[in-house]
Motif scaffolding. Structure first.
Motif, PDB file in Angstrom:
ATOM      1  N   ASP A 205     -39.277  52.801  64.592  1.00 25.19           N
ATOM      2  CA  ASP A 205     -40.225  53.733  65.198  1.00 25.19           C
ATOM      3  C   ASP A 205     -41.442  54.039  64.322  1.00 25.19           C
ATOM      4  OD1 ASP A 205     -38.773  55.140  63.354  1.00 25.19           O
ATOM      5  OD2 ASP A 205     -37.975  56.627  64.749  1.00 25.19           O
ATOM      6  N   SER A 238     -42.966  54.210  69.477  1.00 20.14           N
ATOM      7  CA  SER A 238     -41.901  55.023  70.064  1.00 20.14           C
ATOM      8  C   SER A 238     -41.293  54.414  71.320  1.00 20.14           C
ATOM      9  CB  SER A 238     -42.438  56.423  70.386  1.00 20.14           C
ATOM     10  OG  SER A 238     -43.500  56.352  71.338  1.00 20.14           O
ATOM     11  N   ARG A 243     -44.054  47.116  72.421  1.00 22.36           N
ATOM     12  CA  ARG A 243     -43.844  46.829  71.000  1.00 22.36           C
ATOM     13  C   ARG A 243     -44.647  45.610  70.557  1.00 22.36           C
ATOM     14  NH1 ARG A 243     -40.281  50.148  69.517  1.00 22.36           N
ATOM     15  NH2 ARG A 243     -39.891  49.287  67.456  1.00 22.36           N
ATOM     16  N   LYS A 263     -37.491  52.236  60.368  1.00 22.09           N
ATOM     17  CA  LYS A 263     -36.806  53.319  61.073  1.00 22.09           C
ATOM     18  C   LYS A 263     -36.968  54.596  60.262  1.00 22.09           C
ATOM     19  CE  LYS A 263     -34.004  55.213  64.080  1.00 22.09           C
ATOM     20  NZ  LYS A 263     -34.464  55.457  65.477  1.00 22.09           N
TER      21      LYS A 263
END
Length: 320
Positions: A205, A238, A243, A263
């Protein structure tokens, strides 16, 4: 696969990590703050000529100093890397190449001094935070020569070196981090494009792109302005649906950029110079150990700062 939105574009800073005239360019935390960059703590970039030349076997331009609680990657694109530490490692490596340490419960190390005077040294030192439960693990170390750094032809005129994490299907970078991350060095020739890359692993993220040389004409189809050398793009990672990343180098010059993805730990950070822990009491305990001479708790039995004291034929395995 949709493209990631861009949250902001930041400018690198200039810092003096050694407390003297020597300076480095810093993508984060000078450009991107620690909360947004989590789990990445620091990225220093240097590109300069060696001014002192080869050092004595026990002499290092970056002198002996301690670390605890995070992982370190020293990635060099040019020059020669050189390193010594309290685990008994004394290593020299050609470039492009890399050395990494998971400092864990503690290491003392020194580096540099492997180049002739006038040699251009280009590279990065990158710090990655460790989860609280891994901060006091036994330290680990690795040296990665050029042939062991995976190099991928991404598209015509585009190559990538995978430093850490999984990328391009079955390729895994050799930097063995405690927290899951991806680190990829991308190089684009003038006018080339990556196409839409599905690079960022699901569940990560944090995503940042540091353009350290050249110019990107567009990043993820944003054409308002070119992304110049020294700028850092912070993406919105997020969404598992969005992505993707698409880069286009300027037609006038190519571009080189480091991609960081990870992460978030979302844990307290207490940072005291080369020590990164979760509480002030942990910092104070580390300082007490340094003063008592019990730091690092895991080290070789011989005087690791003097190579001549290493017993002949004795293993370099460190002990508690």
């Amino acid at each position: 696969m949709g493209l990631m939105d861009i949250l902001r574009i930041a400018q690198e800073g200039i810092t003096h990590p050694f407390g003297d005239e020597r300076s480095v360019k810093q993508a984060f935390p000078a450009g991107i703050d620690t909360t947004a960059a989590d789990p990445f703590l620091m990225c220093d970039y240097f590109h300069s000529k060696e001014d002192k030349g080869l050092a004595d076997v026990d002499e290092f331009p970056v002198d002996w100093h301690p670390h605890r609680g995070f992982d370190i990657c020293s990635y060099l694109r040019s020059g020669t890397g050189r390193h010594g530490d309290s685990l008994g490692n004394r290593e020299t490596f050609e470039t492009p190449g890399m050395q990494w340490m998971s400092t864990g419960s503690g290491v003392v190390h020194a580096e540099g001094g492997g180049n002739e005077k006038g040699q251009v040294v280009q590279g990065f030192q990158i710090w990655i935070n460790c989860p609280a439960e891994r901060k006091m693990d036994d330290p680990r170390y690795g040296t990665v020569p050029t042939q062991d750094l995976p190099l991928v032809d991404v598209a015509p005129g585009v190559t990538a070196r995978v430093l850490a994490g999984h990328a391009f299907q079955n390729i895994t970078g050799p930097f063995a981090t405690s927290q899951e991350v991806q680190m990829i060095d991308l190089e684009l020739q003038a006018g080339s494009t990556t196409g839409c890359l599905d690079l960022i692993s699901e569940g990560l993220d944090t995503a940042m792109l540091y353009i350290y040389e050249g110019t990107m004409a567009t990043v993820n189809n944003k054409e308002e302005s070119a992304i110049q050398s020294g700028q850092i793009v912070l993406f919105d990672a997020s969404s598992d649906e969005n992505r993707g990343m698409e880069l286009v180098a300027s037609k006038e010059e190519g571009a080189k950029a480091l991609l960081f993805a990870g992460k978030k730990l979302k844990e307290p950070i207490v940072w005291h110079g080369p020590i990164v822990m979760n509480t002030q009491s942990q910092i104070q305990e580390t300082i007490r150990e340094l003063r008592k001479g019990t730091f690092p708790p895991v080290r070789v039995k011989w005087d690791y700062k003097r190579l001549a004291t290493k017993p002949k034929g004795e293993s370099e395995t460190a002990s508690t």
